[in-house]
Design a protein around this motif. Structure first.
Motif, mmCIF file in Angstrom:
data_model
loop_
_atom_site.group_PDB
_atom_site.id
_atom_site.type_symbol
_atom_site.label_atom_id
_atom_site.label_comp_id
_atom_site.label_asym_id
_atom_site.label_seq_id
_atom_site.Cartn_x
_atom_site.Cartn_y
_atom_site.Cartn_z
ATOM 1 N N LYS A 1 -10.588 10.982 3.466
ATOM 2 C CA LYS A 1 -11.590 10.142 3.891
ATOM 3 C C LYS A 1 -11.774 8.743 3.365
ATOM 4 C CE LYS A 1 -14.047 13.533 6.795
ATOM 5 N NZ LYS A 1 -15.084 14.250 6.908
ATOM 6 N N ARG A 2 -11.898 8.745 1.981
ATOM 7 C CA ARG A 2 -11.943 7.543 1.192
ATOM 8 C C ARG A 2 -10.950 6.739 1.268
ATOM 9 N NH1 ARG A 2 -15.006 10.870 -2.124
ATOM 10 N NH2 ARG A 2 -13.076 11.531 -3.376
ATOM 11 N N PHE A 3 -9.536 7.334 1.297
ATOM 12 C CA PHE A 3 -8.459 6.837 1.214
ATOM 13 C C PHE A 3 -8.294 5.970 2.537
ATOM 14 C CE2 PHE A 3 -4.068 6.227 2.773
ATOM 15 C CZ PHE A 3 -3.651 5.595 1.596
ATOM 16 N N GLN A 4 -8.489 6.627 3.560
ATOM 17 C CA GLN A 4 -8.379 6.031 4.887
ATOM 18 C C GLN A 4 -9.293 4.802 5.074
ATOM 19 O OE1 GLN A 4 -8.929 9.394 7.271
ATOM 20 N NE2 GLN A 4 -7.070 9.942 7.536
ATOM 21 N N GLY B 1 0.797 -1.336 -0.006
ATOM 22 C CA GLY B 1 -0.113 -0.081 -0.008
ATOM 23 C C GLY B 1 0.526 1.270 0.016
ATOM 24 N N MET B 2 2.144 1.106 0.116
ATOM 25 C CA MET B 2 3.104 2.250 0.082
ATOM 26 C C MET B 2 2.896 3.175 -1.239
ATOM 27 S SD MET B 2 6.191 1.111 2.073
ATOM 28 C CE MET B 2 7.352 0.387 0.827
ATOM 29 N N ALA B 3 2.702 2.595 -2.332
ATOM 30 C CA ALA B 3 2.472 3.427 -3.733
ATOM 31 C C ALA B 3 1.148 4.015 -3.576
ATOM 32 C CB ALA B 3 2.522 2.398 -4.998
ATOM 33 N N GLU B 4 0.228 3.450 -3.315
ATOM 34 C CA GLU B 4 -1.121 4.054 -3.207
ATOM 35 C C GLU B 4 -1.058 5.305 -2.032
ATOM 36 O OE1 GLU B 4 -5.772 2.907 -2.912
ATOM 37 O OE2 GLU B 4 -4.109 1.381 -2.532
ATOM 38 N N ALA B 5 -0.377 5.082 -0.867
ATOM 39 C CA ALA B 5 -0.265 6.148 0.079
ATOM 40 C C ALA B 5 0.565 7.348 -0.435
ATOM 41 C CB ALA B 5 0.452 5.571 1.485
ATOM 42 N N LEU B 6 1.718 7.092 -0.938
ATOM 43 C CA LEU B 6 2.356 8.030 -1.562
ATOM 44 C C LEU B 6 1.719 8.900 -2.547
ATOM 45 C CD1 LEU B 6 5.398 9.355 -2.017
ATOM 46 C CD2 LEU B 6 5.835 7.624 -3.482
ATOM 47 N N ASP B 7 1.010 8.322 -3.576
ATOM 48 C CA ASP B 7 0.287 8.797 -4.682
ATOM 49 C C ASP B 7 -0.770 9.940 -3.783
ATOM 50 O OD1 ASP B 7 -1.190 9.245 -7.290
ATOM 51 O OD2 ASP B 7 -2.749 8.253 -6.231
ATOM 52 N N HIS B 8 -1.478 9.309 -2.851
ATOM 53 C CA HIS B 8 -2.311 9.814 -2.080
ATOM 54 C C HIS B 8 -1.743 11.133 -1.326
ATOM 55 C CE1 HIS B 8 -5.977 11.225 0.609
ATOM 56 N NE2 HIS B 8 -4.921 10.953 1.443
ATOM 57 N N ALA B 9 -0.636 10.915 -0.553
ATOM 58 C CA ALA B 9 0.075 12.138 -0.191
ATOM 59 C C ALA B 9 0.315 13.188 -0.964
ATOM 60 C CB ALA B 9 1.339 11.543 0.539
ATOM 61 N N ILE B 10 0.930 12.895 -2.162
ATOM 62 C CA ILE B 10 1.362 13.977 -3.287
ATOM 63 C C ILE B 10 0.023 14.540 -3.716
ATOM 64 C CG2 ILE B 10 2.189 14.229 -5.592
ATOM 65 C CD1 ILE B 10 4.196 11.760 -4.784
ATOM 66 N N ASN B 11 -1.142 14.018 -4.048
ATOM 67 C CA ASN B 11 -2.002 14.357 -4.847
ATOM 68 C C ASN B 11 -3.196 15.081 -3.639
ATOM 69 O OD1 ASN B 11 -1.360 14.023 -7.427
ATOM 70 N ND2 ASN B 11 -1.670 11.930 -6.893
#
Length: 152
Positions: free
Chosen positions: A89-92, A57-67
């Motif tokens: 909220k959706r990401f979490q 899930g690190m790639a998805e978390a990084l994408d979320h953090a950046i965007n």
């Protein structure tokens, strides 16, 4: 089991082996499986950094953090700020429900210690190596065929 590409049922599969192993295969009607951790090449059969990055899930978390989390260089409107909050909220929620497909079944990602999984994977997987190349390989003959009496 995940099939990455469609299986060609007409493909001819081959295995380099010594003749005595071939006779044992015919007589026992059983395949010998080697534990991946027993391979001489320590990278062979292991999980890749790509797998670790994507499945943990690190790639998805990084994408979320950046965007959605890091500040923007341009001022944001109220609707953009609200949209980012909704995205967070959706990401979490999605992260809480995320499952990882493993050889043991689908496991909630929150229950997996990915650094341990990454290291231990080779202890849990056994393989029998075959190929469907159209040409033969002298290196494969040497490694798997043995010195004499080998077959393909």
């Amino acid at each position: 089991m995940e099939v990455i590409e469609p299986l060609n049922r007409k493909a001819e599969v081959q295995r380099y082996m010594d003749f005595s192993k071939f006779i044992h295969l015919l007589e026992s009607q059983q395949l010998f499986l080697s534990r991946v951790s027993s391979f001489e090449d320590k990278l062979e059969g292991g999980l890749t950094p790509y797998y670790y990055l994507m499945k943990s899930g690190m790639a998805e978390a990084l994408d979320h953090a950046i965007n959605s989390i890091w500040p923007s260089v341009t001022p944001q409107t109220e609707s953009e700020i609200k949209q980012k909050e909704q995205d967070t909220k959706r990401f979490q929620e999605k992260a809480k429900k995320r499952k990882v497909v493993t050889v043991f079944g689908d496991i909630p990602a929150i229950d997996i210690d990915f650094p341990t999984l990454y290291k231990q994977h080779k202890e849990w997987v056994d393989v029998s190596c075959w190929h469907s190349n159209e040409s033969e390989s002298m290196a494969m003959w040497k490694v798997y065929g043995g010195e004499t009496n080998s077959i393909l």
